[in-house]
Design an enzyme around this catalytic site. Structure first.
Site, PDB file in Angstrom:
ATOM      1  N   GLU A 177      78.933 -67.719  46.978  1.00 57.77           N
ATOM      2  CA  GLU A 177      79.448 -68.045  48.278  1.00 57.77           C
ATOM      3  C   GLU A 177      77.620 -66.559  49.036  1.00 57.77           C
ATOM      4  OE1 GLU A 177      83.175 -67.401  49.611  1.00 57.77           O
ATOM      5  OE2 GLU A 177      84.088 -69.269  48.576  1.00 57.77           O
ATOM      6  N   GLU A 300      84.264 -73.840  42.701  1.00 58.04           N
ATOM      7  CA  GLU A 300      85.122 -73.113  42.775  1.00 58.04           C
ATOM      8  C   GLU A 300      85.659 -74.082  43.281  1.00 58.04           C
ATOM      9  OE1 GLU A 300      84.851 -69.058  43.558  1.00 58.04           O
ATOM     10  OE2 GLU A 300      86.697 -69.942  44.958  1.00 58.04           O
TER      11      GLU A 300
END
Length: 537
Positions: A177, A300
């Site tokens: 991220e 994810e």
């Protein structure tokens, strides 16, 4: 060595309509276009994350006591072979490999590191090996030479893996991220989209230095959101600069961006559509890059972002979002979906006592019954934001009693009061159906940790034995009754759909297929399949 289990479908007669009752029903006409498949997902379609946060000092006690060689754990994970076990998450960008936590000053880290030992790495590799899967390991991108990635510690890890021949079972990621690196709560160094692309190219060069690591795949950049401006920039930049060295581009998705979600949140049909927006955004971001056709993975994913919801994540109620995510992801062209998490935490598929949670059983049924080829589905008789959802694939035939040509549909009814009557039209309209109904089991109902398959609770009877799949056989042309708050898989075993045939599979897998025919009686249709040559009569 762990033995592979063959599953047998056991069919028995069941009067489904006598078991359930509902005053309100809706008729849903289901059209499945079996003439052409709209996507082909990877064999590793359902993967799992093992969160790097388990190595954080707050969680390390549980990690240390977990028996990675438990026969029951190996049995449960082996059921998904082949797939990927991803080790990553937020904490991956604070991991140091086999170093003292205070020896980090030369690496320009912005906070105290979490330490991963060689023994920890060995546990992960051996778990993947023992279950016939691959480890996808997330490397720390936060070790920097101010601007570019400092791979010093990563090289030490690669040396260790190369010496023990671990690389044959490992693929790699870099960073987690990255659009959130400037979040003041994370205390991480911001990295430009262009530099992240350069860092992936550096990783590819490093892997090429090791004979047994050079063929390892790379995935990334694991952006947290494809709809955020910064996340989209990073996805596009990495596709442009490093698309040729990546096996797939990865982005993350969670339906609910808050803690304390309610049961109504989990059943809110409007949440289903935000995944569709995320996928469309990811596709749009890479459409004008140098590599617009690079595969996309949900690298994810789960229900609630940043935290699970106590007594809902990992319970029966979370299955509606999970099953829809599996169906919609495949229908929208994604190749794989990596679930957060495999074990540990409220949202895990396997709890800390190595007992399967409801979403494990949904995933298990999906792996057993759903093949790689995807069909378009159209529903008539539902609202614009339907609580009834239906998806369809070819049936998975490997290791089962189903034959090529079969079709599997799967459906959910998230309505609290209305029963959906599914009527299949077209070539599947007059077919027998093997019906697998999934319901909550026990007094907790939606919040139950138990599920029933056609009225029988799913359990692992011992460390090595999985339950048998028991279907109920519906007569040709039957409408399928889907009661409120239930899910189901439906197999059309005798459909004989060409797209699901052996020939279709060979055609799609071969690198060279020549077809030759003539109207002369002495000639015939000839199919020659070869992975390295071309034949021309």
């Amino acid at each position: 060595m762990h033995s592979m289990l063959l599953f047998v479908v056991v069919s028995f007669s069941l009067n489904v309509e006598s078991i359930f009752s509902s005053n309100d029903t809706r008729s849903v006409q289901v059209e499945i276009d079996t003439k052409v498949s709209i996507n082909r997902v990877d064999d590793t379609f359902i993967g799992f994350t093992i969160d790097a946060g388990n190595l954080n000092p707050d969680n390390i006690h549980w990690w240390r006591k977990l028996n990675f060689s438990s026969a029951k754990l190996l049995t449960l994970v082996s059921e998904f072979s082949p797939t990927v076990l991803r080790f990553g998450g937020l904490e991956a960008d604070w991991l140091m490999y086999n170093r003292a936590a205070n020896v980090v000053s030369s690496l320009n880290m912005t906070r105290k590191a979490t330490v991963m030992t060689w023994a920890d790495m060995t546990k992960l590799v051996l778990l993947a090996r023992a279950t016939g899967n691959r480890l996808v390991f997330g490397l720390n991108i936060q070790t920097r030479y101010v601007k570019q990635w400092n791979p010093t510690n990563a090289i030490e890890l690669l040396e260790f893996c190369s010496q023990l021949d671990y690389c044959q079972n490992i693929d790699w990621e870099l960073g987690n991220e990255p659009e959130n690196f400037d979040d003041p709560n994370r205390n991480q160094a911001k990295i430009s989209p262009e530099q992240i692309g350069e860092d992936f190219l550096m990783l590819r060069k490093l892997l090429s230095n090791y004979d047994n690591c050079r063929h390892s795949a790379i995935y990334g950049p694991d952006i947290g959101s494809s709809t955020s401006p910064e996340g989209g920039k990073i996805l596009a930049s990495v596709a442009n600069m490093a698309g040729n060295v990546l096996k797939a581009l990865t982005f993350h998705h969670y339906y609910i961006d808050k803690t304390g979600a309610s049961t109504e949140d989990y059943l809110n049909a409007s949440y289903f559509s935000n995944l569709e927006s995320a996928i469309d955004s990811a596709k749009e971001r890479i459409s004008s890059t140098k590599h617009p056709d690079i595969p996309l993975w949900l690298g994810e994913t789960g229900d609630v972002n940043g935290a699970s919801t106590t007594n809902m994540s990992g319970r029966y109620i979370s299955g509606f979002l999970w099953l829809d995510k599996l169906g919609l992801s495949a229908a929208k062209g994604l190749k794989a979906v990596v679930r957060q998490t495999l074990i540990g935490g409220q949202s895990a598929l396997i709890d800390e006592d190595i007992k399967p949670n409801p979403d494990y059983w949904l995933s298990w049924l999906h792996k057993k019954l759903v093949g790689s080829r995807v069909f378009a589905v159209r529903l008539n008789g539902v609202t614009a934001v339907p609580t009834t959802r239906v998806y369809a694939h070819c049936t998975r035939t490997e290791g089962s009693s189903y034959q090529p040509g079969a079709v599997t549909a799967f459906a959910l009814n998230a309505d609290r009061t209305v029963t959906s009557m599914l009527k299949f039209n077209g070539p599947l309209g007059n077919q027998e159906i093997d019906f697998y109904l999934i319901e909550a089991d026990g007094p907790d109902k939606l919040l139950s940790k138990w599920v029933k398959l056609n009225g029988v609770r799913l359990v692992v009877s011992d460390d090595n034995t999985m339950p048998r799949l028991r279907s109920s056989r519906l007569s040709p042309g039957s409408s399928v009754r889907l009661p409120p708050l239930t899910m189901a898989y439906l197999v059309f075993p005798n459909a004989r759909i060409q797209q699901c045939s052996v020939v279709a599979s060979l055609l799609s897998n071969s690198s060279s297929v020549i077809l030759s025919w003539s109207l002369q009686p002495s000639n015939f249709l000839f199919i020659f399949v070869c992975s390295w040559c071309t034949y021309a009569p």
